[in-house]
Design an enzyme around this catalytic site. Structure first.
Site, PDB file in Angstrom:
ATOM      1  N   TYR A   1     -93.699  46.690  82.801  1.00  0.00           N
ATOM      2  CA  TYR A   1     -93.735  48.009  82.156  1.00  0.00           C
ATOM      3  C   TYR A   1     -95.170  48.344  81.759  1.00  0.00           C
ATOM      4  CZ  TYR A   1     -89.121  50.042  81.475  1.00  0.00           C
ATOM      5  OH  TYR A   1     -87.939  50.683  81.668  1.00  0.00           O
TER       6      TYR A   1
ATOM      7  N   GLU B   1     -96.307  51.787  80.410  1.00  0.00           N
ATOM      8  CA  GLU B   1     -96.433  53.187  79.955  1.00  0.00           C
ATOM      9  C   GLU B   1     -97.854  53.455  79.444  1.00  0.00           C
ATOM     10  OE1 GLU B   1     -93.876  51.275  79.174  1.00  0.00           O
ATOM     11  OE2 GLU B   1     -92.043  52.453  78.865  1.00  0.00           O
TER      12      GLU B   1
ATOM     13  N   ASP C   1     -99.622  72.064  97.838  1.00  0.00           N
ATOM     14  CA  ASP C   1     -98.804  70.867  98.046  1.00  0.00           C
ATOM     15  C   ASP C   1     -99.146  70.365  99.451  1.00  0.00           C
ATOM     16  OD1 ASP C   1     -96.856  69.068  98.762  1.00  0.00           O
ATOM     17  OD2 ASP C   1     -95.189  70.249  97.970  1.00  0.00           O
TER      18      ASP C   1
ATOM     19  N   THR D   1     -97.203  63.747  98.396  1.00  0.00           N
ATOM     20  CA  THR D   1     -96.542  62.451  98.497  1.00  0.00           C
ATOM     21  C   THR D   1     -97.558  61.498  99.119  1.00  0.00           C
ATOM     22  OG1 THR D   1     -95.675  63.069 100.649  1.00  0.00           O
ATOM     23  CG2 THR D   1     -94.181  63.305  98.779  1.00  0.00           C
TER      24      THR D   1
ATOM     25  N   LYS E   1     -96.247  60.061 103.838  1.00  0.00           N
ATOM     26  CA  LYS E   1     -96.097  60.787 105.110  1.00  0.00           C
ATOM     27  C   LYS E   1     -97.296  60.439 105.995  1.00  0.00           C
ATOM     28  CE  LYS E   1     -93.171  64.474 103.209  1.00  0.00           C
ATOM     29  NZ  LYS E   1     -93.217  64.483 101.744  1.00  0.00           N
TER      30      LYS E   1
ATOM     31  N   ARG F   1     -93.544  55.081  99.446  1.00  0.00           N
ATOM     32  CA  ARG F   1     -92.855  56.288  98.987  1.00  0.00           C
ATOM     33  C   ARG F   1     -93.301  56.581  97.560  1.00  0.00           C
ATOM     34  NH1 ARG F   1     -89.094  59.077 101.237  1.00  0.00           N
ATOM     35  NH2 ARG F   1     -89.423  57.810 103.070  1.00  0.00           N
TER      36      ARG F   1
HETATM   37  N1  DSN Z   1     -88.199  65.677 102.853  1.00  0.00           N
HETATM   38  C1  DSN Z   1     -89.570  66.018 103.088  1.00  0.00           C
HETATM   39  C2  DSN Z   1     -89.801  66.471 104.484  1.00  0.00           C
HETATM   40  O1  DSN Z   1     -89.146  65.955 105.348  1.00  0.00           O
HETATM   41  O2  DSN Z   1     -90.620  67.338 104.732  1.00  0.00           O
HETATM   42  C3  DSN Z   1     -90.088  67.020 102.143  1.00  0.00           C
HETATM   43  O3  DSN Z   1     -89.660  66.741 100.876  1.00  0.00           O
END
Ligand code: DSN
Length: 417
Positions: free
Chosen positions: A49, A51, A196, A223, A226, A232
């Site tokens: 933990y 925080e 984003d 994120t 990707k 993730r």
């Molecule tokens: N689920 C993601 C995507 O496939 O683009 C976006 O959140």
């Protein structure tokens, strides 16, 4: 190994490993992480933990967690040319929610892209909880065939509605934006320019596309799993405004989240280190070369592509309009030959999201497997053949065999550096 402890989960894991090894992953938001990232994810940092933030924690025993979070922050800042980074967001949606709560008061307005034109649920779709707190209005593409945003409409909406945030960045949009226009409209309207970049973060980090910070964007959310090829998770970057960065830190913790997932932060640090390596630039550039090669095959094969092609990692194909195959039918037929894509609405789709007109696919994952334009061209040809023969079992069996052979010939490398 836990195979002796939990046979059911071990069996599912081994099935998933086989599926990933023998099939081709073309969902453009997915990728394969390195063994180093997987090791960090599966490390003892999951027990801790933490925080707070490095040097300012609420619990003891933070000698090593402080080290990894500081390294993750420094690498993130270097990758994106940001002065501030928060690496604690649990994923993309929580990062966006935190960004709204940090930068807006209840009732404030956000101007974001319509979902059917490539926007994301968290950009203000009425089904999401954030629409109960903030007001979302939407802009669209002017020309679906080229992908040009309707900047006149965007400006008119921004000046009339006075949003606090002008939001760019999309999850099903294959083109680059005119960032200069975007930021100048935001400034004129008195809004913050936020993007984003979840889908293209790795392309920005690898310098294969423009960096919105170079054009004056204030904040980027993303994120990390990707094109950036990390675990993730999520992240929020602030270009240079300390006041904004402080608001974001406060909103992530204690505003919205509890203990950060330190094993994920360790894995983010490892992935950012990989993305800083020279090889990552080659990877990012190749992702785009490969996507263009696939887009060309579809275009020559008579399939209408939304925006007419691609300038990034993804392709959005109107398979219903072009081939009479719905998005759901296409996803299923391709699944049957070992190719994973996702059905997707296309701009102004007349069909429903669970069986839309389009499929969305892309090259981040297969490029990690070292596919070049040659293999990508072949995969696109096989996709078209599958779609044109979706009920022919013999054709699909033959294609599946070729796909499996191709996949096995291109395993995910052990190391990315
Ligand atoms: N689920 C993601 C995507 O496939 O683009 C976006 O959140």
């Amino acid at each position: 190994m836990f195979i002796n402890q939990d046979k059911e989960i071990a069996a599912a894991l081994s099935g998933e490993e086989k599926r990933q090894r023998e099939g081709l992953e073309l969902i453009p938001s997915e990728n394969y992480v390195s063994k180093a990232v997987l090791e960090a994810l599966g490390s003892v940092f999951t027990n801790k933990y933490s925080e707070g933030y490095p040097g300012k924690r609420y619990y003891g025993g933070q000698e090593y967690t402080d080290q990894i979070e500081t390294i993750a922050i420094e690498r993130a800042k270097e990758l994106f040319g940001a002065k501030y980074a928060n690496v604690q967001p649990l994923s993309g949606a929580p990062a966006n929610i935190a960004m709204y709560f940090a930068l807006l008061e209840p009732g404030d307005t956000v101007l974001g892209m319509d979902l059917s034109h490539g926007g994301h649920l968290t950009h203000g779709h009425p089904v999401t909880a954030i629409t109960k707190i903030f007001k979302f209005i939407r802009y669209k593409m002017k020309d679906i065939e080229t992908g040009e945003i309707d900047y006149d409409e965007l400006r008119a909406l921004a000046l009339a509605e006075k949003p606090k945030i002008l939001l760019a960045g999309y999850s099903a949009y294959p083109r680059e934006l005119d960032y200069e226009k975007f930021v100048s409209i935001a400034r004129e309207a008195g809004a913050l320019a936020v993007m984003d970049v979840a889908h293209i973060a790795g392309l920005i980090a690898g310098k294969a596309v423009k960096n919105p910070f170079d054009y004056g964007f204030d904040v980027l959310t993303t994120t990390t799993h990707k094109t950036l090829r990390g675990p993730r998770g999520g992240m929020i970057l602030t270009r240079d405004n300390e006041e904004i960065a402080k608001k974001i830190d406060k909103m992530i913790f204690p505003g919205l989240q509890g203990g950060p997932h330190m094993n994920v932060i360790a894995a983010k640090a490892v992935a950012f280190g990989e993305a800083l390596s020279p090889k990552f630039k080659d990877y990012a550039a190749q992702v785009i070369v490969n996507a263009k090669a696939m887009a060309d095959v579809f275009t020559v094969g008579g399939v209408r592509l939304i925006t007419g092609g691609t300038s990034n990692h993804l392709i959005l194909a109107d398979v219903f309009g072009s081939l009479g195959v719905t998005g759901a039918e296409a996803e299923k037929a391709l699944d049957e030959v070992g190719i994973t894509v996702n059905k997707n609405v296309i701009a102004d789709d007349t069909r429903k999201p669970l069986d839309p007109s389009g499929i969305r696919f892309g090259t981040p994952a297969i490029t990690t497997r070292n596919f070049t334009a040659k293999e990508c061209t072949r995969v696109a040809e096989l996709m078209l053949e599958t779609l044109k023969n979706k009920d022919d079992v013999a054709v699909k069996d033959r294609i599946k065999k070729e796909i499996t052979e191709l996949a096995l010939a291109f395993p995910v490398p052990d190391s990315f550096v």
